[in-house]
Design a protein around this motif. Sequence first.
Motif, mmCIF file in Angstrom:
data_model
loop_
_atom_site.group_PDB
_atom_site.id
_atom_site.type_symbol
_atom_site.label_atom_id
_atom_site.label_comp_id
_atom_site.label_asym_id
_atom_site.label_seq_id
_atom_site.Cartn_x
_atom_site.Cartn_y
_atom_site.Cartn_z
ATOM 1 N N HIS A 1 45.268 43.128 29.148
ATOM 2 C CA HIS A 1 45.418 44.419 29.807
ATOM 3 C C HIS A 1 44.715 44.383 31.156
ATOM 4 N N ALA A 2 45.087 45.310 32.023
ATOM 5 C CA ALA A 2 44.507 45.395 33.363
ATOM 6 C C ALA A 2 43.578 46.600 33.453
ATOM 7 N N ARG A 3 42.549 46.481 34.268
ATOM 8 C CA ARG A 3 41.647 47.602 34.554
ATOM 9 C C ARG A 3 40.911 47.287 35.841
ATOM 10 N N MET A 4 40.201 48.268 36.341
ATOM 11 C CA MET A 4 39.350 48.029 37.504
ATOM 12 C C MET A 4 38.064 47.342 37.050
ATOM 13 N N PRO A 5 37.487 46.502 37.881
ATOM 14 C CA PRO A 5 36.301 45.744 37.463
ATOM 15 C C PRO A 5 35.037 46.591 37.453
ATOM 16 N N THR A 6 34.064 46.137 36.676
ATOM 17 C CA THR A 6 32.733 46.723 36.736
ATOM 18 C C THR A 6 32.030 46.195 37.991
ATOM 19 N N GLY B 1 39.100 47.152 45.642
ATOM 20 C CA GLY B 1 40.409 47.590 45.175
ATOM 21 C C GLY B 1 41.144 46.609 44.294
ATOM 22 N N GLU B 2 40.631 45.378 44.112
ATOM 23 C CA GLU B 2 41.364 44.425 43.276
ATOM 24 C C GLU B 2 41.045 44.644 41.804
ATOM 25 N N PRO B 3 42.068 44.778 40.941
ATOM 26 C CA PRO B 3 41.820 44.908 39.498
ATOM 27 C C PRO B 3 41.569 43.557 38.856
ATOM 28 N N VAL B 4 41.220 43.590 37.591
ATOM 29 C CA VAL B 4 41.081 42.372 36.802
ATOM 30 C C VAL B 4 42.053 42.418 35.630
ATOM 31 N N MET B 5 42.447 41.232 35.179
ATOM 32 C CA MET B 5 43.239 41.081 33.967
ATOM 33 C C MET B 5 42.284 40.634 32.873
ATOM 34 N N PHE C 1 36.501 33.917 18.883
ATOM 35 C CA PHE C 1 36.964 35.118 19.577
ATOM 36 C C PHE C 1 36.512 34.990 21.014
ATOM 37 N N ALA C 2 37.420 35.228 21.958
ATOM 38 C CA ALA C 2 37.091 35.048 23.373
ATOM 39 C C ALA C 2 37.541 36.240 24.192
ATOM 40 N N ARG C 3 36.750 36.556 25.219
ATOM 41 C CA ARG C 3 37.111 37.557 26.214
ATOM 42 C C ARG C 3 37.149 36.875 27.574
ATOM 43 N N GLY C 4 38.241 37.076 28.292
ATOM 44 C CA GLY C 4 38.348 36.534 29.634
ATOM 45 C C GLY C 4 38.551 37.651 30.638
ATOM 46 N N VAL C 5 37.932 37.531 31.793
ATOM 47 C CA VAL C 5 38.106 38.496 32.877
ATOM 48 C C VAL C 5 38.570 37.709 34.097
ATOM 49 N N HIS C 6 39.797 37.992 34.536
ATOM 50 C CA HIS C 6 40.453 37.214 35.573
ATOM 51 C C HIS C 6 40.689 38.047 36.830
ATOM 52 N N ALA C 7 40.399 37.475 37.999
ATOM 53 C CA ALA C 7 40.774 38.116 39.252
ATOM 54 C C ALA C 7 42.296 38.212 39.288
#
Length: 254
Positions: free
Chosen positions: A197-202, A214-218, A234-240
Amino acid sequence: MGTGYRGLAALLREAIQRGDYTEGSTLPKQGEIAAEHGVNINTVRQAVRLLESEGLVTPVRRRGTVVRPRVAMRRLGADRYAKSKWKSGLVAFAADREATGRAWAPDDQINDVRLTKADAETSDALGLTPGAPVYERARLVKEAHVPTHTLTSYYRPEDVEGTPLVDSKTGPAGRGGGFAILTGRGLEPDTITETVHARMPTPDETQVLRLPAGEPVMVLHRTTFTAGGRPIEFARGVHAASRFTWSYTFKIPD
């Protein structure tokens, strides 16, 4: 076209897309842009901020306004996890690089490993009680010294104790990465569930990934199972968001 900041941004945008300013190059100094286009410096600042919010440029300390890469890296879908890849020693992020024709080095990935307590999301994925001990393996992945994404994996201690997965050395955790090590423990990965899912970064993510305004993360959530259905990671990834395209090839179910 007017000479307001939006008009100026359009001119600069067209120049970037035309290739007048190549990837990694810097735009002229803001005073030079103002003089060339007959506008004041505040108009230039607003135009550059607009281009920054679109992900076209980013300010770099002591360099200026740098043009960002326009060709996103292809992130493979199921193919990035092919057993033939990690059993031959290739790790997933490197499989993505090779599929896109990009160079990579082991130190493009750095690790930070610790024993911690499982949060609700992790405990649910691994079938544990909230607060149970888990090993956390946090990776920061870079391309040409620029961060592309983070990936943090969680494991049951009994599955990885004494393996290179809990060694915090820089780079991948040995040939083939984590999947090869789990296989060596009799826990061969067989099935993966991914959600994106997409959201704005912390603010922290913005700083770590050096994201433009203004760039979101996936955000990727990945749970890996053995053939018997036992969850082993279990893994969490945060992608530019601008750094990747997400590609999946699959057989259509009956």
